[in-house]
Design a protein around this motif. Structure first.
Motif, PDB file in Angstrom:
ATOM      1  N   GLY A  40      -1.239  -5.395  -7.282  1.00  0.00           N
ATOM      2  CA  GLY A  40      -1.433  -4.569  -8.450  1.00  0.00           C
ATOM      3  C   GLY A  40      -2.156  -3.284  -8.098  1.00  0.00           C
ATOM      4  O   GLY A  40      -2.874  -3.216  -7.104  1.00  0.00           O
ATOM      5  N   ILE A  41      -1.970  -2.264  -8.935  1.00  0.00           N
ATOM      6  CA  ILE A  41      -2.583  -0.966  -8.697  1.00  0.00           C
ATOM      7  C   ILE A  41      -2.960  -0.315 -10.014  1.00  0.00           C
ATOM      8  O   ILE A  41      -2.229  -0.406 -10.997  1.00  0.00           O
ATOM      9  CB  ILE A  41      -1.634  -0.061  -7.877  1.00  0.00           C
ATOM     10  N   SER A  42      -4.124   0.337 -10.039  1.00  0.00           N
ATOM     11  CA  SER A  42      -4.579   1.020 -11.238  1.00  0.00           C
ATOM     12  C   SER A  42      -3.758   2.271 -11.483  1.00  0.00           C
ATOM     13  O   SER A  42      -2.979   2.704 -10.633  1.00  0.00           O
ATOM     14  CB  SER A  42      -6.067   1.380 -11.105  1.00  0.00           C
ATOM     15  N   TRP A  43      -3.928   2.866 -12.659  1.00  0.00           N
ATOM     16  CA  TRP A  43      -3.153   4.041 -13.045  1.00  0.00           C
ATOM     17  C   TRP A  43      -3.249   5.172 -12.037  1.00  0.00           C
ATOM     18  O   TRP A  43      -2.231   5.791 -11.691  1.00  0.00           O
ATOM     19  CB  TRP A  43      -3.583   4.522 -14.426  1.00  0.00           C
TER      20      TRP A  43
ATOM     21  N   TYR B 294       5.532   1.729  -5.553  1.00  0.00           N
ATOM     22  CA  TYR B 294       6.107   1.260  -4.303  1.00  0.00           C
ATOM     23  C   TYR B 294       5.399   0.020  -3.785  1.00  0.00           C
ATOM     24  O   TYR B 294       4.247  -0.241  -4.105  1.00  0.00           O
ATOM     25  CB  TYR B 294       6.017   2.344  -3.228  1.00  0.00           C
ATOM     26  N   LEU B 295       6.102  -0.720  -2.965  1.00  0.00           N
ATOM     27  CA  LEU B 295       5.499  -1.848  -2.270  1.00  0.00           C
ATOM     28  C   LEU B 295       6.022  -1.821  -0.842  1.00  0.00           C
ATOM     29  O   LEU B 295       7.182  -2.140  -0.591  1.00  0.00           O
ATOM     30  CB  LEU B 295       5.844  -3.186  -2.932  1.00  0.00           C
ATOM     31  N   GLN B 296       5.163  -1.410   0.077  1.00  0.00           N
ATOM     32  CA  GLN B 296       5.505  -1.414   1.490  1.00  0.00           C
ATOM     33  C   GLN B 296       5.196  -2.797   2.029  1.00  0.00           C
ATOM     34  O   GLN B 296       4.055  -3.260   1.948  1.00  0.00           O
ATOM     35  CB  GLN B 296       4.693  -0.361   2.243  1.00  0.00           C
TER      36      GLN B 296
ATOM     37  N   ARG C 145      -0.659  -7.081   4.945  1.00  0.00           N
ATOM     38  CA  ARG C 145       0.750  -6.914   5.294  1.00  0.00           C
ATOM     39  C   ARG C 145       1.475  -6.030   4.284  1.00  0.00           C
ATOM     40  O   ARG C 145       2.359  -5.262   4.654  1.00  0.00           O
ATOM     41  CB  ARG C 145       1.457  -8.271   5.359  1.00  0.00           C
ATOM     42  N   PHE C 146       1.110  -6.158   3.014  1.00  0.00           N
ATOM     43  CA  PHE C 146       1.741  -5.380   1.953  1.00  0.00           C
ATOM     44  C   PHE C 146       0.808  -4.285   1.467  1.00  0.00           C
ATOM     45  O   PHE C 146      -0.410  -4.467   1.430  1.00  0.00           O
ATOM     46  CB  PHE C 146       2.087  -6.272   0.749  1.00  0.00           C
ATOM     47  N   THR C 147       1.377  -3.164   1.058  1.00  0.00           N
ATOM     48  CA  THR C 147       0.600  -2.073   0.498  1.00  0.00           C
ATOM     49  C   THR C 147       1.293  -1.548  -0.755  1.00  0.00           C
ATOM     50  O   THR C 147       2.451  -1.140  -0.697  1.00  0.00           O
ATOM     51  CB  THR C 147       0.435  -0.915   1.499  1.00  0.00           C
ATOM     52  N   ILE C 148       0.580  -1.563  -1.867  1.00  0.00           N
ATOM     53  CA  ILE C 148       1.126  -1.039  -3.110  1.00  0.00           C
ATOM     54  C   ILE C 148       0.636   0.392  -3.295  1.00  0.00           C
ATOM     55  O   ILE C 148      -0.507   0.720  -2.968  1.00  0.00           O
ATOM     56  CB  ILE C 148       0.725  -1.918  -4.320  1.00  0.00           C
TER      57      ILE C 148
END
Length: 123
Positions: free
Chosen positions: A50-53, A80-82, A67-70
């Motif tokens: 999850g990511i804030s505004w 995006y989700l890398q 491993r993942f970056t939003i």
């Protein structure tokens, strides 16, 4: 009437990478925090990231952390989700949606679920 469209999924070998995109049509995401969820066959949908505004705060499922970056680009109404170092257990249909600012694992119910994008990781 906001439509969420996920894309970028595919078939990849374990250890590989994919970058998923979630775009909103018709309007912006408003002030919503956003998140990625996934659902494997026979399993319940689970929170992934999850990511804030403004993108200053992020939260990840323990198994994907590191491993993942939003990330997000509000000007393009896209989240995006890398995904790096993919594992077979990451195989699922990935969805995005608006989430509550105080609990990114809970959808806000402001938008309907999109069609998702399939991620398949082979061993």
């Amino acid at each position: 009437q906001v439509q969420l469209v996920e894309s970028g999924g595919g078939l990849v070998q374990a250890g590989g990478s994919l970058r998923l995109s979630c775009a909103a049509s018709g309007r912006t995401f408003s002030s919503s925090a956003m998140a990625w969820f996934r659902q494997a066959p026979g399993k319940e949908r689970e929170f992934v990231a999850g990511i804030s505004w403004y993108g200053t705060s992020t939260y990840y499922l323990d198994s994907v952390k590191g491993r993942f970056t939003i990330s997000r680009d509000n000007a393009r109404n896209t989240v995006y989700l890398q995904m790096n170092s993919l594992k077979p257990e990451d195989t699922a249909v990935y969805y995005c949606n608006a989430v509550k600012g105080r609990d990114y694992t809970k959808v806000s119910d402001d938008y309907s679920w999109g069609q998702g994008t399939q991620v398949t990781v082979s061993s």
